[in-house]
Design a protein around this motif. Structure first.
Motif, PDB file in Angstrom:
ATOM      1  N   TYR A 258     -17.123  40.334 -47.120  1.00 46.24           N
ATOM      2  CA  TYR A 258     -16.557  40.179 -48.456  1.00 46.24           C
ATOM      3  C   TYR A 258     -17.393  39.227 -49.308  1.00 46.24           C
ATOM      4  O   TYR A 258     -17.850  38.189 -48.834  1.00 46.24           O
ATOM      5  CB  TYR A 258     -15.112  39.664 -48.361  1.00 46.24           C
ATOM      6  CG  TYR A 258     -14.480  39.486 -49.708  1.00 46.24           C
ATOM      7  CD1 TYR A 258     -14.085  40.594 -50.452  1.00 46.24           C
ATOM      8  CD2 TYR A 258     -14.320  38.232 -50.268  1.00 46.24           C
ATOM      9  CE1 TYR A 258     -13.530  40.447 -51.702  1.00 46.24           C
ATOM     10  CE2 TYR A 258     -13.766  38.071 -51.515  1.00 46.24           C
ATOM     11  CZ  TYR A 258     -13.372  39.181 -52.230  1.00 46.24           C
ATOM     12  OH  TYR A 258     -12.835  39.031 -53.465  1.00 46.24           O
TER      13      TYR A 258
ATOM     14  N   THR B 192     -17.356  38.737 -59.246  1.00 51.42           N
ATOM     15  CA  THR B 192     -16.739  39.830 -59.993  1.00 51.42           C
ATOM     16  C   THR B 192     -17.525  41.129 -59.863  1.00 51.42           C
ATOM     17  O   THR B 192     -16.949  42.201 -59.909  1.00 51.42           O
ATOM     18  CB  THR B 192     -16.614  39.473 -61.490  1.00 51.42           C
ATOM     19  OG1 THR B 192     -17.866  38.938 -61.917  1.00 51.42           O
ATOM     20  CG2 THR B 192     -15.517  38.483 -61.711  1.00 51.42           C
TER      21      THR B 192
ATOM     22  N   TRP C 265     -15.217  44.213 -55.419  1.00 49.78           N
ATOM     23  CA  TRP C 265     -14.680  45.543 -55.160  1.00 49.78           C
ATOM     24  C   TRP C 265     -15.627  46.345 -54.268  1.00 49.78           C
ATOM     25  O   TRP C 265     -15.207  47.016 -53.335  1.00 49.78           O
ATOM     26  CB  TRP C 265     -14.445  46.299 -56.478  1.00 49.78           C
ATOM     27  CG  TRP C 265     -13.704  47.559 -56.275  1.00 49.78           C
ATOM     28  CD1 TRP C 265     -12.356  47.722 -56.254  1.00 49.78           C
ATOM     29  CD2 TRP C 265     -14.272  48.857 -56.007  1.00 49.78           C
ATOM     30  NE1 TRP C 265     -12.029  49.024 -55.997  1.00 49.78           N
ATOM     31  CE2 TRP C 265     -13.176  49.743 -55.835  1.00 49.78           C
ATOM     32  CE3 TRP C 265     -15.565  49.345 -55.883  1.00 49.78           C
ATOM     33  CZ2 TRP C 265     -13.370  51.096 -55.567  1.00 49.78           C
ATOM     34  CZ3 TRP C 265     -15.748  50.681 -55.603  1.00 49.78           C
ATOM     35  CH2 TRP C 265     -14.659  51.545 -55.451  1.00 49.78           C
ATOM     36  N   ASP C 266     -16.948  46.228 -54.574  1.00 53.80           N
ATOM     37  CA  ASP C 266     -17.935  46.973 -53.789  1.00 53.80           C
ATOM     38  C   ASP C 266     -17.914  46.558 -52.326  1.00 53.80           C
ATOM     39  O   ASP C 266     -18.039  47.391 -51.438  1.00 53.80           O
ATOM     40  CB  ASP C 266     -19.343  46.751 -54.362  1.00 53.80           C
ATOM     41  CG  ASP C 266     -19.529  47.511 -55.655  1.00 53.80           C
ATOM     42  OD1 ASP C 266     -18.931  48.586 -55.789  1.00 53.80           O
ATOM     43  OD2 ASP C 266     -20.250  47.011 -56.532  1.00 53.80           O
TER      44      ASP C 266
ATOM     45  N   ASN D   7     -14.997  47.991 -50.688  1.00 53.41           N
ATOM     46  CA  ASN D   7     -15.266  49.412 -50.497  1.00 53.41           C
ATOM     47  C   ASN D   7     -16.208  49.633 -49.317  1.00 53.41           C
ATOM     48  O   ASN D   7     -16.022  50.567 -48.528  1.00 53.41           O
ATOM     49  CB  ASN D   7     -15.881  49.985 -51.786  1.00 53.41           C
ATOM     50  CG  ASN D   7     -15.971  51.486 -51.742  1.00 53.41           C
ATOM     51  OD1 ASN D   7     -15.000  52.148 -51.375  1.00 53.41           O
ATOM     52  ND2 ASN D   7     -17.131  52.023 -52.083  1.00 53.41           N
TER      53      ASN D   7
ATOM     54  N   ARG E 257      -9.179  41.809 -54.012  1.00 48.78           N
ATOM     55  CA  ARG E 257      -9.720  43.173 -53.984  1.00 48.78           C
ATOM     56  C   ARG E 257     -10.437  43.515 -55.280  1.00 48.78           C
ATOM     57  O   ARG E 257     -11.290  44.371 -55.323  1.00 48.78           O
ATOM     58  CB  ARG E 257      -8.570  44.170 -53.819  1.00 48.78           C
ATOM     59  CG  ARG E 257      -7.846  44.037 -52.541  1.00 48.78           C
ATOM     60  CD  ARG E 257      -6.936  45.214 -52.417  1.00 48.78           C
ATOM     61  NE  ARG E 257      -5.613  44.907 -52.901  1.00 48.78           N
ATOM     62  CZ  ARG E 257      -4.731  45.833 -53.259  1.00 48.78           C
ATOM     63  NH1 ARG E 257      -5.064  47.100 -53.232  1.00 48.78           N
ATOM     64  NH2 ARG E 257      -3.545  45.499 -53.661  1.00 48.78           N
ATOM     65  N   TRP E 258      -9.985  42.840 -56.373  1.00 45.14           N
ATOM     66  CA  TRP E 258     -10.578  43.039 -57.703  1.00 45.14           C
ATOM     67  C   TRP E 258     -10.505  44.501 -58.127  1.00 45.14           C
ATOM     68  O   TRP E 258     -11.444  45.059 -58.675  1.00 45.14           O
ATOM     69  CB  TRP E 258     -12.005  42.514 -57.733  1.00 45.14           C
ATOM     70  CG  TRP E 258     -12.457  42.119 -59.104  1.00 45.14           C
ATOM     71  CD1 TRP E 258     -13.419  42.746 -59.844  1.00 45.14           C
ATOM     72  CD2 TRP E 258     -11.988  41.039 -59.911  1.00 45.14           C
ATOM     73  NE1 TRP E 258     -13.569  42.128 -61.053  1.00 45.14           N
ATOM     74  CE2 TRP E 258     -12.704  41.076 -61.134  1.00 45.14           C
ATOM     75  CE3 TRP E 258     -11.011  40.047 -59.762  1.00 45.14           C
ATOM     76  CZ2 TRP E 258     -12.496  40.169 -62.161  1.00 45.14           C
ATOM     77  CZ3 TRP E 258     -10.814  39.138 -60.785  1.00 45.14           C
ATOM     78  CH2 TRP E 258     -11.557  39.213 -61.962  1.00 45.14           C
ATOM     79  N   ASP E 259      -9.404  45.173 -57.814  1.00 48.86           N
ATOM     80  CA  ASP E 259      -9.171  46.520 -58.340  1.00 48.86           C
ATOM     81  C   ASP E 259      -8.060  46.428 -59.391  1.00 48.86           C
ATOM     82  O   ASP E 259      -7.484  45.364 -59.609  1.00 48.86           O
ATOM     83  CB  ASP E 259      -8.816  47.503 -57.216  1.00 48.86           C
ATOM     84  CG  ASP E 259      -7.587  47.080 -56.435  1.00 48.86           C
ATOM     85  OD1 ASP E 259      -7.025  46.016 -56.734  1.00 48.86           O
ATOM     86  OD2 ASP E 259      -7.194  47.822 -55.522  1.00 48.86           O
ATOM     87  N   GLN E 260      -7.787  47.547 -60.032  1.00 49.80           N
ATOM     88  CA  GLN E 260      -6.807  47.542 -61.121  1.00 49.80           C
ATOM     89  C   GLN E 260      -5.445  47.047 -60.643  1.00 49.80           C
ATOM     90  O   GLN E 260      -4.776  46.268 -61.313  1.00 49.80           O
ATOM     91  CB  GLN E 260      -6.670  48.952 -61.704  1.00 49.80           C
ATOM     92  CG  GLN E 260      -7.875  49.417 -62.475  1.00 49.80           C
ATOM     93  CD  GLN E 260      -8.074  48.644 -63.754  1.00 49.80           C
ATOM     94  OE1 GLN E 260      -7.121  48.276 -64.414  1.00 49.80           O
ATOM     95  NE2 GLN E 260      -9.322  48.378 -64.105  1.00 49.80           N
ATOM     96  N   ASP E 261      -5.061  47.535 -59.468  1.00 48.81           N
ATOM     97  CA  ASP E 261      -3.755  47.185 -58.911  1.00 48.81           C
ATOM     98  C   ASP E 261      -3.619  45.678 -58.719  1.00 48.81           C
ATOM     99  O   ASP E 261      -2.720  45.035 -59.268  1.00 48.81           O
ATOM    100  CB  ASP E 261      -3.601  47.930 -57.577  1.00 48.81           C
ATOM    101  CG  ASP E 261      -2.202  47.852 -57.042  1.00 48.81           C
ATOM    102  OD1 ASP E 261      -1.307  47.450 -57.810  1.00 48.81           O
ATOM    103  OD2 ASP E 261      -2.005  48.197 -55.873  1.00 48.81           O
TER     104      ASP E 261
END
Lengths: 271, 231
Positions: free
Chosen positions: A70, A74, A78-79, A82, A151-155
């Motif tokens: 991890y 920013t 997320w990458d 992923n 996680r830095w995703d939309q959710d």
């Protein structure tokens, strides 16, 4: 041949355990920490605390593993998640365990608290342990909250925004607290850094000693009685085990063994 | 009662320990506390913002020719100064020119009369725009356009979720997907949990027919301020 090897192995094992017991008191400690006499009926319900400890341990272990991939920035957060989910060996499983055991953790904590509450386990002299437990609960909730954003995703992003905005309505301290979490006045790189620092360093470091205090207080007062009652019961348990071994020995000769065991129990009650 | 202090302490010792302890404590705690609480000092005490919001920091939203009868969402990327490092050094090295931006949706709608039953009346859209194709605006025209525009933040005044425009049977409203806050076309509060109407940006229209905003909001609103409003 095999029996000789077995007895040799047993002897070596005994030697090591004896040595450790003499130097570190390891057998006494293990007995003290593991042997808790519980009522026969409904014994499973007393495993909820251990279940909580187990899930937290899973969090620590899988969290350490996730840190190998991890990246808390920013443009990479997320990458990297992923990558863990798609490329890393067993990445999906390890992150899955971290994610699901985090969910289960809160469920198990709820059940654990309910059990303590309904059985009256929070009453004197165990009030302090309830207080420490609530501190642990709050730390866990903040851990869950800070982990969401990483996680830095939309959710995760919007859930964190909503969560922080809820916090911002707190009188007097709400605004400064949110600015502290955001690292300024908008969500940005500093926000991710701060949530990472809290989730990975500050909160686990705060959680660990409280778990220690929680366990110490648990053993100090026991689940069912005071320290003295506890050692008393442990002595009784040892006595019973001793008598049971006699029983085995004597039953070989076809003589039923009941009297002495009953007498031992009666004596215990009279004390 | 448990006896904590076996040797009684003299007043002199107590004062000495107290003063020494206070000094040592301050030396040990103030630097790390200030280090961690830096954003609170910058934002709440010194009033700084991560997004440049000086008197000259205007950001382009879009042209008034793109506006329609319904509200239109423009994407504005406000640069955020939370990146660590000296900008001059970054530019000189040429290696990292990227900067973090907070992507914001800015809703722009024509101010509309709200009738007593809540339905929409006449739009205040200036009539000259029917034949407008991007010519230079006169001072009067700028004033007219500026006075009839709503330039709204998409962040719901309740908990900051992005609102969207929903149309139903010719009438429309701003609806927040999180908890169902509802605002009318002017961004005024209609229903749901928000304590006030949508936040409006400080905005201006320039000669070329483009709308510009500053990263600041009206903090009053019709139901009082809710801070921190920027998230």
């Amino acid at each position: 041949m095999i029996s000789r090897l077995r007895s040799q192995a047993t002897d070596t094992g005994k030697l090591i355990v004896d040595w450790l017991e003499h130097r570190a008191g390891i057998v006494t400690i293990t007995e003290h920490f593991l042997y808790e006499p519980v009522p026969k009926r409904g014994a499973w319900i007393y495993t909820l605390g251990s279940a909580t400890l187990f899930t937290i341990t899973l969090q620590f272990l899988t969290g350490i593993l996730l840190l190998f991939y991890y990246v808390p920035t920013t443009d990479h957060a997320w990458d990297s998640v992923n990558y863990i989910m798609t490329e890393a060996y067993f990445g999906q499983m390890i992150r899955g365990i971290h994610y699901w055991s985090a969910n289960f953790l809160l469920v198990v904590i709820g059940l654990h608290m309910a059990q303590v509450f309904f059985s009256g386990g929070y009453k004197a002299p165990r009030e302090l342990n309830w207080v420490v437990g609530v501190v642990l609960l709050l730390l866990t909730i903040v851990l869950a909250f800070t982990g969401y954003l990483l996680r830095w995703d939309q959710d995760g992003f919007w859930a964190s925004v909503v969560g922080m905005k809820i916090g911002s309505y707190t009188p007097f301290v709400g605004g400064p607290t949110i600015n502290f979490l955001l690292g300024g006045d908008v969500t940005g790189p500093a926000t991710l850094s701060r949530f990472f620092a809290l989730h990975v360093w500050l909160l686990p470091a705060a959680l660990a000693p409280f778990i220690g205090i929680h366990l110490y207080l648990l053993r100090r007062h026991g689940v069912f009685g005071s320290e003295f009652e506890y050692s008393d019961r442990l002595a009784k348990l040892h006595e019973r085990q001793r008598l049971e071994s006699y029983e085995e020995y004597e039953s070989d000769e076809g003589e039923p063994y009941t009297g002495r065991r009953d007498r031992a129990d009666r004596n215990g009650d009279e004390e | 009662m448990a006896e904590l202090q076996k040797d009684p302490m003299t007043r002199k010792d107590f004062l000495g320990f107290g003063i020494l302890g206070a000094i040592t404590g301050a030396i040990l705690t103030i630097p790390p506390a200030a280090f961690v609480l830096g954003p609170i000092i910058d934002t709440d005490v010194l009033g700084e913002s991560d997004v440049p919001n000086g008197p000259d920091d205007w950001f382009e939203v879009g042209s008034i020719t793109d506006l329609k009868e319904e509200p239109v969402a423009f994407r504005v990327d406000f640069p955020v100064n939370q990146t660590y490092g000296d900008r001059a050094i970054q530019e000189e090295s040429g290696l990292s020119t990227e900067e973090f931006v907070v992507e914001s949706a800015v809703w722009v709608s024509w101010s509309t009369e709200i009738l007593s039953d809540g339905s929409y009346g006449e739009s205040r859209r200036p009539a000259f725009l029917d034949n407008y194709n991007g010519e230079t605006l006169s001072e009067d025209q700028i004033q007219e356009v500026q006075g009839s525009l709503n330039v709204l933040s998409s962040s719901c005044a309740h908990l900051g979720c992005p609102v969207r425009w929903i149309t139903k049977e010719g009438e429309g409203e701003f609806l927040c997907p999180c908890h169902g806050g509802i605002y009318n076309i002017n961004g005024e509060y209609v229903g749901g949990p928000p304590p006030r109407g949508m936040y409006a940006y400080t905005s201006e229209v320039r000669e070329d027919g483009k709308i510009y905003v500053r990263h600041e909001f009206d903090s009053g609103g019709d139901l009082g301020p809710q801070e921190p409003y920027v998230i």
